[in-house]
Design an enzyme around this catalytic site. Structure first.
Site, PDB file in Angstrom:
ATOM      1  N   VAL A  12       0.816  -1.210   0.000  1.00 46.55           N
ATOM      2  CA  VAL A  12       0.000   0.000   0.000  1.00 46.55           C
ATOM      3  C   VAL A  12       0.861   1.277   0.000  1.00 46.55           C
ATOM      4  CG1 VAL A  12      -0.406  -0.063   2.501  1.00 46.55           C
ATOM      5  CG2 VAL A  12      -2.040   1.045   1.042  1.00 46.55           C
ATOM      6  N   GLY A  14       4.242   1.505  -0.989  1.00 43.48           N
ATOM      7  CA  GLY A  14       5.038   1.545  -2.216  1.00 43.48           C
ATOM      8  C   GLY A  14       4.201   1.916  -3.425  1.00 43.48           C
ATOM      9  N   VAL A  75       9.526  -2.319   1.365  1.00 40.09           N
ATOM     10  CA  VAL A  75       9.123  -3.709   1.566  1.00 40.09           C
ATOM     11  C   VAL A  75       8.910  -3.946   3.061  1.00 40.09           C
ATOM     12  CG1 VAL A  75      10.361  -4.527  -0.488  1.00 40.09           C
ATOM     13  CG2 VAL A  75      11.548  -4.490   1.713  1.00 40.09           C
ATOM     14  N   GLY A 129       2.948   9.525   7.038  1.00 38.67           N
ATOM     15  CA  GLY A 129       1.682  10.025   6.504  1.00 38.67           C
ATOM     16  C   GLY A 129       0.747   8.925   6.061  1.00 38.67           C
ATOM     17  N   ASN A 186       7.685   8.788  15.715  1.00 36.85           N
ATOM     18  CA  ASN A 186       6.724   7.766  16.119  1.00 36.85           C
ATOM     19  C   ASN A 186       6.543   7.705  17.631  1.00 36.85           C
ATOM     20  OD1 ASN A 186       6.739   7.277  13.369  1.00 36.85           O
ATOM     21  ND2 ASN A 186       6.459   5.088  13.631  1.00 36.85           N
ATOM     22  N   GLU A 189       4.291  10.372  18.266  1.00 38.55           N
ATOM     23  CA  GLU A 189       2.972   9.933  17.755  1.00 38.55           C
ATOM     24  C   GLU A 189       2.262   9.059  18.812  1.00 38.55           C
ATOM     25  OE1 GLU A 189       2.937   8.113  13.701  1.00 38.55           O
ATOM     26  OE2 GLU A 189       1.930   6.418  14.655  1.00 38.55           O
ATOM     27  N   LYS A 260       3.997  -1.769  16.185  1.00 33.42           N
ATOM     28  CA  LYS A 260       5.027  -2.453  15.387  1.00 33.42           C
ATOM     29  C   LYS A 260       6.416  -2.251  15.969  1.00 33.42           C
ATOM     30  CE  LYS A 260       2.353  -2.191  11.166  1.00 33.42           C
ATOM     31  NZ  LYS A 260       1.697  -0.886  11.398  1.00 33.42           N
ATOM     32  N   ARG A 287       0.275   0.893  25.989  1.00 35.35           N
ATOM     33  CA  ARG A 287      -0.093  -0.060  24.924  1.00 35.35           C
ATOM     34  C   ARG A 287       0.129  -1.487  25.414  1.00 35.35           C
ATOM     35  NH1 ARG A 287       0.788   1.876  18.704  1.00 35.35           N
ATOM     36  NH2 ARG A 287       0.226   4.052  19.030  1.00 35.35           N
TER      37      ARG A 287
HETATM   38  C1  6PG Z   1       3.621   7.271  10.005  1.00 31.75           C
HETATM   39  C2  6PG Z   1       3.346   6.178  11.028  1.00 31.75           C
HETATM   40  C3  6PG Z   1       3.584   4.821  10.484  1.00 31.75           C
HETATM   41  C4  6PG Z   1       3.388   3.705  11.501  1.00 31.75           C
HETATM   42  C5  6PG Z   1       2.001   3.579  12.010  1.00 31.75           C
HETATM   43  C6  6PG Z   1       1.749   2.348  12.876  1.00 31.75           C
HETATM   44  O1  6PG Z   1       4.365   8.153  10.370  1.00 31.75           O
HETATM   45  O2  6PG Z   1       3.064   7.238   8.910  1.00 31.75           O
HETATM   46  O3  6PG Z   1       4.186   6.362  12.122  1.00 31.75           O
HETATM   47  O4  6PG Z   1       4.892   4.782   9.997  1.00 31.75           O
HETATM   48  O5  6PG Z   1       3.723   2.528  10.890  1.00 31.75           O
HETATM   49  O6  6PG Z   1       1.631   4.703  12.707  1.00 31.75           O
HETATM   50  O7  6PG Z   1       2.617   2.274  13.936  1.00 31.75           O
HETATM   51  P1  6PG Z   1       2.322   1.246  15.136  1.00 31.75           P
HETATM   52  O8  6PG Z   1       1.819  -0.015  14.498  1.00 31.75           O
HETATM   53  O9  6PG Z   1       3.591   1.034  15.850  1.00 31.75           O
HETATM   54  O10 6PG Z   1       1.255   1.899  15.959  1.00 31.75           O
END
Ligand code: 6PG
Length: 468
Positions: A12, A14, A75, A129, A186, A189, A260, A287
């Site tokens: 998605v 790429g 990837v 994004g 992140n 975030e 992740k 989390r």
């Molecule tokens: C971004 C996000 C993205 C990230 C997701 C999910 O900046 O577009 O940070 O890269 O993969 O937000 O992250 P988690 O699965 O760790 O919540």
């Protein structure tokens, strides 16, 4: 016709990035392990398909790109090394690979060393994004050899988001600097999302608001200083009704947050550097706690502590919660930028903190009006040590810490968990206290381990004597 650039990986992210590049007029060679996926992708690209060159094998792919070649890799994390090795064997000296996924910056630096044997440079580039950003303009944080960046800069700049005409794309430093900055992005975030979820919890369980009512509150906040992508989509998520049950969809979602790992990396780096990032740490911890669903259900029954009601009526509480969220946000960003400042020093990266704030103003997940304030603060060179010492931040925190304090105190009284907001408040109170309590820690360390301490009235390492 030779392509301007290559792209491996048509997931998605790429796929959307390939379309974005084609739309900006670049010809892109595309390759993926799944040949059917490549042909389908190109066939479905409409007019943009004319600028996409599908390649079945790695050798064909490399042969279709103009030298010196730049190849973007998007990837899954687990496949980066395998594809990188294939590229190393197929590319020529002077070519470069751009790892645009979420890679740990230590891994990026290892790959830079490994690919050097082929004369191939590796750029570690954070792209933020989500899929919409990849298609319409992400924020791009690049790191690695600057000459390799210059080769690909026109493409990356063209596809990036724009904030008032300024491209949200920059080279931030050598080595793994780009992926490091994305990691901290992140971590922030996670903190932003966690604090929003905490305020949602207070409104739901403390004030008894429904999801559509909360949606209106967030919509309203989004017109003010909290204006940001995450607040905007919070309002949208809360307003969404499930068609099958006619209930708010959010009420039907299992409260178990996945991750992740990038937020956790941010916290590990903060710890390794010895920088406090409690707000980010609390977000990662929350989390983890959320994943203990069964234990939480059991514990709720075993403790059976009734939940207190919020003492203020909702009309009075909502502005206080807004202040709390804003003050918490200030702390999360001050801590995130402090981690970057330390990493910059340790790695001799010379990270341009003002530029980082500026390229986060559009395209990325944490984009917000607040980042414009941070950009200005750095541009006025006000924040060499910590954002909290900059005049604008002193004013903002002085105005809003009371709301944070009231929210944390009231949440504690009512038994509602607000770990990131609490951590933000504790970090703020600790930071603005000239004399803390570490004197006692030092005393204890000397007592049990003869670790020594400093005295305020003498020079050099001191010991007891203690009353044993
Ligand atoms: C971004 C996000 C993205 C990230 C997701 C999910 O900046 O577009 O940070 O890269 O993969 O937000 O992250 P988690 O699965 O760790 O919540």
């Amino acid at each position: 016709m030779l392509a301007d650039i290559g792209l491996v990986g048509l997931g998605v992210m790429g796929g959307n990035l390939a379309l974005n590049m084609a739309e900006k007029g670049f010809t892109v060679a595309v390759h993926s392990l799944d040949w059917d996926a490549v042909t389908t992708f190109v066939a479905e690209a409409g007019d943009l398909g004319q600028r996409l060159i599908p390649a079945r094998t790695m050798a064909e792919f490399v042969g279709r790109i103009r030298a010196p070649r730049s190849v973007i890799l998007l990837v899954p994390a687990g496949a980066v090394d395998v594809v990188m090795r294939q590229l190393g064997a197929a590319l020529s000296r002077g070519d470069s690979v751009i790892d645009a996924g979420n890679s740990d910056y230590h891994e990026t630096e290892r790959r830079q060393r490994e690919m050097a044997q082929f004369g191939v440079t590796v750029l570690g580039v954070g792209i933020s994004g989500g899929h919409e950003g990849a298609r319409n303009g992400p924020s791009i944080m690049a790191g690695g050899p600057v000459q390799a960046y210059r080769m690909v800069e026109p493409v990356l700049t063209a596809v990036s988001a724009k904030f008032e005409g300024e491209a949200c794309c920059a080279w931030l430093g050598p080595g793994g600097a780009g992926h490091f900055v994305k990691t901290i992005h992140n971590g922030i975030e996670y903190a932003d999302i966690q604090m929003i979820a905490e305020i949602y919890g207070v409104m739901r369980d403390g004030l008894g608001l429904t999801a559509p009512e909360m949606a209106k509150v967030f919509e309203d906040w989004n017109r003010g200083r909290l204006n940001s992508y995450l607040i905007e989509i919070t309002a949208r998520v809360l307003a969404t009704i499930d068609e099958a049950t006619t209930r708010p969809l959010v009420d039907l979602i299992v409260d178990r947050a996945e991750q992740k790992g990038t937020g956790r990396w941010a916290v590990i780096e903060a710890q390794r550097l010895g920088v406090s990032a409690e707000t980010l740490e609390a977000a990662v911890g929350a989390r983890v706690l959320s994943s203990l669903g069964q234990q939480r259900s059991a514990a709720e029954k075993l403790y059976a502590i009734p939940r207190g009601r919020w003492k203020a009526p909702k009309e009075a509480a909502i502005p206080v919660l807004e202040q709390a969220l804003f003050a918490g946000k200030i702390m999360a960003y001050a801590q995130g930028f402090a981690v970057m400042a330390h990493a910059s020093e340790e790695n001799v990266w010379n990270l341009p903190l003002g530029t980082i704030a500026s390229i986060w103003r559009a395209g990325c997940i944490i984009r917000s009006q607040f980042l414009d304030i941070i950009t200005d603060t750095f541009r006025m060179d006000e924040a060499t040590l910590n954002l909290l010492l900059a005049p604008r931040f002193i004013a903002m925190m002085s105005e809003n810490h009371q709301g944070l304090r009231e929210t944390v105190a009231e949440a504690a009284r009512a038994g509602l968990p607000v770990p990131a907001l609490s951590a933000a408040l504790a970090a703020f109170d600790g930071y603005r206290q000239a004399r803390g309590t570490a004197n006692l820690i030092q005393g204890l360390r000397d007592y049990f381990g003869s670790h020594s301490f400093e005295r305020s009235d003498r020079v050099g390492a001191q010991h007891g004597p203690w009353n044993r």
